[in-house]
Design an enzyme around this catalytic site. Structure first.
Site, PDB file in Angstrom:
ATOM      1  N   PRO A  34       0.829  -1.211   0.000  1.00  0.00           N
ATOM      2  CA  PRO A  34       0.000   0.000   0.000  1.00  0.00           C
ATOM      3  C   PRO A  34       0.861   1.257   0.000  1.00  0.00           C
ATOM      4  O   PRO A  34       1.868   1.342   0.701  1.00  0.00           O
ATOM      5  CB  PRO A  34      -0.798  -0.129   1.306  1.00  0.00           C
ATOM      6  CG  PRO A  34      -0.846  -1.588   1.582  1.00  0.00           C
ATOM      7  CD  PRO A  34       0.466  -2.129   1.093  1.00  0.00           C
ATOM      8  N   GLU A  35       0.451   2.218  -0.814  1.00  0.00           N
ATOM      9  CA  GLU A  35       1.153   3.484  -0.898  1.00  0.00           C
ATOM     10  C   GLU A  35       0.356   4.543  -0.146  1.00  0.00           C
ATOM     11  O   GLU A  35      -0.632   4.235   0.525  1.00  0.00           O
ATOM     12  CB  GLU A  35       1.379   3.857  -2.368  1.00  0.00           C
ATOM     13  CG  GLU A  35       2.161   2.797  -3.137  1.00  0.00           C
ATOM     14  CD  GLU A  35       2.403   3.152  -4.599  1.00  0.00           C
ATOM     15  OE1 GLU A  35       2.498   4.363  -4.906  1.00  0.00           O
ATOM     16  OE2 GLU A  35       2.505   2.236  -5.432  1.00  0.00           O
ATOM     17  N   HIS A  73      -4.862 -15.238  10.422  1.00  0.00           N
ATOM     18  CA  HIS A  73      -3.795 -14.251  10.301  1.00  0.00           C
ATOM     19  C   HIS A  73      -4.109 -12.926  11.005  1.00  0.00           C
ATOM     20  O   HIS A  73      -3.503 -11.905  10.691  1.00  0.00           O
ATOM     21  CB  HIS A  73      -3.472 -13.973   8.826  1.00  0.00           C
ATOM     22  CG  HIS A  73      -3.217 -15.197   8.018  1.00  0.00           C
ATOM     23  ND1 HIS A  73      -2.152 -16.042   8.258  1.00  0.00           N
ATOM     24  CD2 HIS A  73      -3.893 -15.748   6.963  1.00  0.00           C
ATOM     25  CE1 HIS A  73      -2.173 -17.048   7.391  1.00  0.00           C
ATOM     26  NE2 HIS A  73      -3.213 -16.896   6.609  1.00  0.00           N
ATOM     27  N   ARG A 128       1.347 -12.418   5.358  1.00  0.00           N
ATOM     28  CA  ARG A 128       2.778 -12.555   5.075  1.00  0.00           C
ATOM     29  C   ARG A 128       3.658 -11.991   6.196  1.00  0.00           C
ATOM     30  O   ARG A 128       4.864 -12.188   6.186  1.00  0.00           O
ATOM     31  CB  ARG A 128       3.107 -11.873   3.744  1.00  0.00           C
ATOM     32  CG  ARG A 128       2.338 -12.487   2.563  1.00  0.00           C
ATOM     33  CD  ARG A 128       2.649 -11.795   1.261  1.00  0.00           C
ATOM     34  NE  ARG A 128       4.020 -12.067   0.813  1.00  0.00           N
ATOM     35  CZ  ARG A 128       4.564 -11.533  -0.277  1.00  0.00           C
ATOM     36  NH1 ARG A 128       3.845 -10.697  -1.023  1.00  0.00           N
ATOM     37  NH2 ARG A 128       5.796 -11.811  -0.624  1.00  0.00           N
ATOM     38  N   LYS A 161      21.428  14.447  -8.348  1.00  0.00           N
ATOM     39  CA  LYS A 161      21.100  13.024  -8.353  1.00  0.00           C
ATOM     40  C   LYS A 161      21.286  12.467  -9.767  1.00  0.00           C
ATOM     41  O   LYS A 161      20.628  12.909 -10.713  1.00  0.00           O
ATOM     42  CB  LYS A 161      19.650  12.795  -7.908  1.00  0.00           C
ATOM     43  CG  LYS A 161      19.351  13.216  -6.476  1.00  0.00           C
ATOM     44  CD  LYS A 161      19.968  12.277  -5.483  1.00  0.00           C
ATOM     45  CE  LYS A 161      19.581  12.641  -4.064  1.00  0.00           C
ATOM     46  NZ  LYS A 161      20.242  11.786  -3.063  1.00  0.00           N
TER      47      LYS A 161
END
Length: 281
Positions: A2-3, A95, A114, A157
């Protein structure tokens, strides 16, 4: 993983059911996720009142009446699921590693098959100093995120702009989906060196990042595999992707216009990037 929009959406869902509520009971089903749970976590949560929420990058912070904040990271497959405590099945929820119940009968469980997520406790006054938050860059939805600020972070950069925007030290909360989408909207190639994103490109990029994040939050985020909102609903921003996971399809800016090659998928540092090589330079 998730962002920012997905984490923001989950946090808002938790705020609706937990803010101002007393945690009547807390339980922990295992000693750890990615890292061990704080010692005595269930005991320290029980009896605390939830004072408020804050998001920092991809992390949620649930602030408690005792002066601590619960730091939550969903990881790859984590979900925060809110439901009526009376609806609990006879068997334990698969879970579900951490559960909270309020006096009003709401149960919130952290489900993570997970176990790449994490939960920690940090003094609220010291949130910014937590090891997972201390090095994060600016929040892209806050007023202080400007072309000048981003330009200063990108100066010198020599990495591709796609990799630079994924660096949480440069900007907090972005991941593969929203970087691809923002670069498309700004007309910037993911291959372009970060230091060369200046001037007009920089002026386009900052509002593009902000716009794609705000639109995704309004749509409830993007549900691709594991992500769901706190009430179990899915997000719908994946239906509005312009380039992500659309390899071979026409670009909306030049469909059918020769020599339009369509959206292409490339791999950068092991991550898929999606772009239109004709319109993104």
């Amino acid at each position: 993983m998730p962002e920012l929009p997905e984490v923001e959406t989950v946090m808002r869902g938790l705020r609706r059911v937990l803010e101002g509520r007393l945690i009547r009971a807390a339980s922990v089903a295992r000693p750890d996720l990615r890292w061990p749970f704080p010692e005595g976590l269930a005991l320290r949560l029980t009896g605390a009142r939830v004072e408020g929420f804050r998001r920092r990058g991809k992390y949620m912070l649930m602030r408690l009446s005792g002066g601590d904040s619960v730091l939550i990271h969903l990881g790859m497959s984590g979900r925060m699921v809110a439901r009526d405590a009376m609806d609990r099945p006879n068997a334990p929820v698969a879970h579900e590693h951490l559960a909270l119940e309020t006096e009003e009968g709401v149960r919130v469980g952290f489900v993570d098959p997970r176990r790449f997520g994490c939960v920690d406790l940090v003094p609220t006054a010291a949130e910014e100093g937590h090891r997972l938050l201390a090095g994060l860059g600016p929040e892209p939805l806050e007023p202080g995120f400007t072309p000048a600020v981003l330009g200063a972070a990108l100066a010198g950069k020599r990495t591709p702009i796609k990799a630079a925007l994924l660096d949480q030290r440069i900007i907090a909360g972005l991941g593969n989906i929203y970087v691809s989408e923002a670069l498309f909207r700004a007309g910037i190639s993911p291959r372009r060196l970060a230091a060369s994103v200046t001037g007009a490109r920089l002026q386009r990029l900052v509002p593009a990042i902000r716009a794609v994040l705000e639109e995704s939050i309004a749509a409830g985020g993007s549900s691709l595999r594991d992500y769901v909102q706190a009430d179990g609903g899915i997000g719908f921003f994946q239906e509005r992707f312009k380039v992500y996971d659309r390899a071979g399809l026409p670009c909306e800016h030049c469909p059918g216009v020769p020599p339009c090659p369509g959206i292409q998928r490339i791999v950068q540092a092991g991550r898929a990037s999606f772009h239109c090589p004709r319109t993104q330079r």
